[in-house]
Scaffold this motif. Structure first.
Motif, PDB file in Angstrom:
ATOM      1  N   VAL A  89       0.854  -1.194   0.000  1.00 36.76           N
ATOM      2  CA  VAL A  89       0.000   0.000   0.000  1.00 36.76           C
ATOM      3  C   VAL A  89       0.885   1.237   0.000  1.00 36.76           C
ATOM      4  CG1 VAL A  89      -1.771   1.286   1.233  1.00 36.76           C
ATOM      5  CG2 VAL A  89      -1.806  -1.215   1.260  1.00 36.76           C
ATOM      6  N   PRO A  90       0.784   2.081  -1.013  1.00 34.94           N
ATOM      7  CA  PRO A  90       1.573   3.325  -1.008  1.00 34.94           C
ATOM      8  C   PRO A  90       1.241   4.155   0.225  1.00 34.94           C
ATOM      9  CG  PRO A  90       0.561   2.957  -3.155  1.00 34.94           C
ATOM     10  CD  PRO A  90      -0.047   1.957  -2.217  1.00 34.94           C
ATOM     11  N   HIS A  91       2.289   4.713   0.836  1.00 35.61           N
ATOM     12  CA  HIS A  91       2.065   5.489   2.045  1.00 35.61           C
ATOM     13  C   HIS A  91       3.183   6.511   2.196  1.00 35.61           C
ATOM     14  CE1 HIS A  91       5.019   2.494   3.312  1.00 35.61           C
ATOM     15  NE2 HIS A  91       5.362   3.318   4.262  1.00 35.61           N
ATOM     16  N   GLY A  92       3.007   7.415   3.161  1.00 35.61           N
ATOM     17  CA  GLY A  92       4.026   8.422   3.434  1.00 35.61           C
ATOM     18  C   GLY A  92       3.778   9.695   2.658  1.00 35.61           C
ATOM     19  N   THR A  93       4.746  10.601   2.727  1.00 33.70           N
ATOM     20  CA  THR A  93       4.645  11.893   2.047  1.00 33.70           C
ATOM     21  C   THR A  93       5.333  11.835   0.695  1.00 33.70           C
ATOM     22  OG1 THR A  93       4.598  13.103   4.149  1.00 33.70           O
ATOM     23  CG2 THR A  93       5.198  14.348   2.177  1.00 33.70           C
ATOM     24  N   LEU A  94       4.605  12.197  -0.355  1.00 35.05           N
ATOM     25  CA  LEU A  94       5.170  12.290  -1.698  1.00 35.05           C
ATOM     26  C   LEU A  94       5.493  13.751  -1.967  1.00 35.05           C
ATOM     27  CD1 LEU A  94       5.827  11.068  -4.492  1.00 35.05           C
ATOM     28  CD2 LEU A  94       3.455  11.561  -5.138  1.00 35.05           C
ATOM     29  N   ARG A  95       6.785  14.050  -2.026  1.00 41.67           N
ATOM     30  CA  ARG A  95       7.230  15.424  -2.288  1.00 41.67           C
ATOM     31  C   ARG A  95       7.436  15.597  -3.791  1.00 41.67           C
ATOM     32  NH1 ARG A  95      11.738  18.238   0.576  1.00 41.67           N
ATOM     33  NH2 ARG A  95      10.410  20.022   0.080  1.00 41.67           N
ATOM     34  N   LEU A  96       6.669  16.503  -4.358  1.00 41.09           N
ATOM     35  CA  LEU A  96       6.615  16.685  -5.799  1.00 41.09           C
ATOM     36  C   LEU A  96       6.868  18.145  -6.148  1.00 41.09           C
ATOM     37  CD1 LEU A  96       5.632  15.843  -8.739  1.00 41.09           C
ATOM     38  CD2 LEU A  96       3.328  16.413  -7.918  1.00 41.09           C
ATOM     39  N   THR A  97       7.669  18.383  -7.170  1.00 40.49           N
ATOM     40  CA  THR A  97       7.852  19.737  -7.689  1.00 40.49           C
ATOM     41  C   THR A  97       7.380  19.761  -9.135  1.00 40.49           C
ATOM     42  OG1 THR A  97       9.457  21.495  -8.188  1.00 40.49           O
ATOM     43  CG2 THR A  97      10.263  19.241  -8.276  1.00 40.49           C
ATOM     44  N   ALA A  98       6.734  20.864  -9.531  1.00 38.77           N
ATOM     45  CA  ALA A  98       6.141  20.961 -10.862  1.00 38.77           C
ATOM     46  C   ALA A  98       6.124  22.418 -11.301  1.00 38.77           C
ATOM     47  CB  ALA A  98       4.718  20.383 -10.844  1.00 38.77           C
ATOM     48  N   PRO A  99       5.898  22.674 -12.602  1.00 39.49           N
ATOM     49  CA  PRO A  99       5.846  24.062 -13.075  1.00 39.49           C
ATOM     50  C   PRO A  99       4.706  24.852 -12.444  1.00 39.49           C
ATOM     51  CG  PRO A  99       6.062  22.527 -14.919  1.00 39.49           C
ATOM     52  CD  PRO A  99       5.779  21.696 -13.708  1.00 39.49           C
ATOM     53  N   VAL A 100       4.884  26.163 -12.357  1.00 34.22           N
ATOM     54  CA  VAL A 100       3.864  27.046 -11.777  1.00 34.22           C
ATOM     55  C   VAL A 100       2.534  26.878 -12.487  1.00 34.22           C
ATOM     56  CG1 VAL A 100       3.231  29.460 -11.401  1.00 34.22           C
ATOM     57  CG2 VAL A 100       5.588  28.728 -11.024  1.00 34.22           C
ATOM     58  N   ALA A 142       9.827  15.058  -9.874  1.00 39.00           N
ATOM     59  CA  ALA A 142       9.584  16.353 -10.511  1.00 39.00           C
ATOM     60  C   ALA A 142       8.806  16.125 -11.798  1.00 39.00           C
ATOM     61  CB  ALA A 142      10.902  17.066 -10.822  1.00 39.00           C
ATOM     62  N   LEU A 143       7.888  17.022 -12.090  1.00 37.25           N
ATOM     63  CA  LEU A 143       7.252  17.073 -13.398  1.00 37.25           C
ATOM     64  C   LEU A 143       7.865  18.260 -14.117  1.00 37.25           C
ATOM     65  CD1 LEU A 143       3.509  16.372 -12.511  1.00 37.25           C
ATOM     66  CD2 LEU A 143       5.251  14.760 -13.280  1.00 37.25           C
ATOM     67  N   ARG A 144       8.494  18.006 -15.259  1.00 34.89           N
ATOM     68  CA  ARG A 144       9.215  19.070 -15.958  1.00 34.89           C
ATOM     69  C   ARG A 144       8.875  19.071 -17.437  1.00 34.89           C
ATOM     70  NH1 ARG A 144      15.079  18.365 -12.868  1.00 34.89           N
ATOM     71  NH2 ARG A 144      14.433  19.413 -10.938  1.00 34.89           N
ATOM     72  N   ALA A 145       8.562  20.245 -17.953  1.00 33.31           N
ATOM     73  CA  ALA A 145       8.317  20.422 -19.379  1.00 33.31           C
ATOM     74  C   ALA A 145       9.635  20.850 -20.017  1.00 33.31           C
ATOM     75  CB  ALA A 145       7.239  21.469 -19.611  1.00 33.31           C
ATOM     76  N   THR A 146      10.238  19.968 -20.776  1.00 31.45           N
ATOM     77  CA  THR A 146      11.559  20.248 -21.331  1.00 31.45           C
ATOM     78  C   THR A 146      11.787  19.390 -22.567  1.00 31.45           C
ATOM     79  OG1 THR A 146      13.946  20.169 -20.870  1.00 31.45           O
ATOM     80  CG2 THR A 146      12.579  18.523 -19.794  1.00 31.45           C
ATOM     81  N   GLY A 147      12.679  19.830 -23.400  1.00 27.54           N
ATOM     82  CA  GLY A 147      13.059  19.021 -24.553  1.00 27.54           C
ATOM     83  C   GLY A 147      14.273  18.162 -24.277  1.00 27.54           C
ATOM     84  N   VAL A 263       4.964  22.616 -29.144  1.00 30.11           N
ATOM     85  CA  VAL A 263       4.528  21.524 -28.284  1.00 30.11           C
ATOM     86  C   VAL A 263       5.687  21.096 -27.399  1.00 30.11           C
ATOM     87  CG1 VAL A 263       3.585  19.184 -28.174  1.00 30.11           C
ATOM     88  CG2 VAL A 263       2.850  20.737 -29.997  1.00 30.11           C
ATOM     89  N   GLY A 264       5.498  21.213 -26.088  1.00 31.14           N
ATOM     90  CA  GLY A 264       6.508  20.776 -25.139  1.00 31.14           C
ATOM     91  C   GLY A 264       6.228  19.354 -24.666  1.00 31.14           C
ATOM     92  N   LYS A 265       7.205  18.735 -24.070  1.00 31.64           N
ATOM     93  CA  LYS A 265       7.064  17.391 -23.513  1.00 31.64           C
ATOM     94  C   LYS A 265       7.112  17.480 -21.985  1.00 31.64           C
ATOM     95  CE  LYS A 265       7.024  14.546 -27.137  1.00 31.64           C
ATOM     96  NZ  LYS A 265       5.985  13.547 -27.377  1.00 31.64           N
ATOM     97  N   LEU A 266       6.152  16.827 -21.345  1.00 30.78           N
ATOM     98  CA  LEU A 266       6.143  16.775 -19.885  1.00 30.78           C
ATOM     99  C   LEU A 266       6.713  15.436 -19.449  1.00 30.78           C
ATOM    100  CD1 LEU A 266       5.165  18.377 -17.327  1.00 30.78           C
ATOM    101  CD2 LEU A 266       3.167  16.870 -17.360  1.00 30.78           C
ATOM    102  N   PHE A 267       7.745  15.497 -18.598  1.00 29.52           N
ATOM    103  CA  PHE A 267       8.405  14.288 -18.104  1.00 29.52           C
ATOM    104  C   PHE A 267       8.210  14.155 -16.593  1.00 29.52           C
ATOM    105  CE2 PHE A 267      10.700  15.340 -21.953  1.00 29.52           C
ATOM    106  CZ  PHE A 267      11.017  14.113 -22.524  1.00 29.52           C
ATOM    107  N   ALA A 268       8.121  12.925 -16.145  1.00 25.37           N
ATOM    108  CA  ALA A 268       8.246  12.620 -14.720  1.00 25.37           C
ATOM    109  C   ALA A 268       9.715  12.293 -14.483  1.00 25.37           C
ATOM    110  CB  ALA A 268       7.362  11.445 -14.327  1.00 25.37           C
TER     111      ALA A 268
END
Length: 294
Positions: A89-100, A142-147, A263-268
């Motif tokens: 079972v997934p648990h705990g704190t998921l710390r995520l950073t993403a674009p504004v 991180a979720l990042r839009a980058t080439g 068109v940008g690409k969003l990566f995990a």
């Protein structure tokens, strides 16, 4: 004193940034929590936490230790669950950073549905717009839009994100509706700070064309650029997710949609395939198939 227990205590203090709150969660005394952390620091020969009367923060060594320790503990929990033939079972704190620009109703709905499916995961989302160091700052993902994703990190493509050139009807009425790339030259631009230069290259009927615009506002915060566009300050390149509702309602117009296509690409993006916890794995899988992200 059990080193594994001390590691778990330290990680909880680091997540909660409080000895007292960690003690309450663990149902032990604050003194015992402090003893576990000091024992761990003594064994490692370095200070892991900076303590003042008002706050607790990770030292540089503590940040590195916390990231590795938390991954190892998550993996250990999953191994024990697998050996015991129980569901992980997934648990705990998921710390995520993403674009504004991911501060929108669509993405909020995605987060809400993920948390409803995995209620034992707490989401800690950073939308500051800065490029964080995942390992040093203790982020899981991180979720990042980058080439060009950082080669030192693991990057999984999630979806394509169209960017539109938009402007308010009031601005178009004042500046004129551009019909050709030449019409864009010198137009007021709401400039995204991380984009180098003031000239843009587009593919026209006769090949590549370069147009220089006039940056009247420069910012690394897409939310501000979005609001400035709504106020009629100028043209802006913004992601579809942020402006789709404005275009549908007429608050913004899509400028030269048949010619200006980006068109940008969003990566995990995450630090390592090793010790990939259930919370990270399930979150990536969840957003990769969610139709709203397409």
């Amino acid at each position: 004193m059990d080193s594994l227990v001390s590691m778990r205590v330290f990680c909880l203090v680091a997540e909660l940034k409080s000895f007292a709150t960690a003690a309450q969660r663990l149902r032990i005394s604050p003194a015992m929590v402090s003893k576990h952390v000091m024992q761990l620091e003594k064994r490692l020969g370095t200070r892991l936490l900076n303590r003042t009367s008002r706050r607790v923060s990770l030292s540089e060594s503590g940040a590195l230790y916390f990231e590795q320790a938390r991954q190892m503990l998550d993996s250990l929990d999953e191994i024990e669950a697998a050996v015991g033939n129980t569901t992980v079972v997934p648990h705990g704190t998921l710390r995520l950073t993403a674009p504004v620009w991911m501060a929108n109703t669509m993405f909020a709905g995605v987060l809400a549905d993920y948390q409803a499916r995995y209620p034992e995961v707490r989401l800690d989302v950073d939308l500051s717009g800065r490029l964080v160091n995942l390992v040093e700052e203790g982020f899981d993902l991180a979720l990042r839009a980058t080439g060009a994703p950082d080669e030192a990190l693991i990057a999984r493509p999630i979806t394509s994100v169209p960017f539109y050139m938009v402007a308010a009807p009031a601005f178009i009425k004042r500046a004129g509706r551009p019909a050709t790339f030449a019409d864009l030259a010198g137009q007021a631009l709401l400039h995204y700070a991380l984009y180098p230069g003031e000239s843009f290259s587009f593919t026209g009927e006769h090949g590549p064309e370069t147009v220089k615009l006039n940056p009247v506002l420069r910012s690394g915060n897409e939310t501000l650029l979005h609001m400035a566009a709504l106020e009629g300050m100028g043209l802006a390149f913004l992601p579809k997710w942020l402006v789709a509702e404005d275009i549908a309602s007429g608050r913004l117009e899509h400028v030269m949609p048949e010619h200006i296509i980006f068109v940008g690409k969003l990566f995990a993006v995450y630090p390592s395939r090793k010790y990939l916890s259930a919370k990270v794995r399930t979150f990536i899988d969840f957003i990769a198939v969610d139709k709203r992200m397409k």
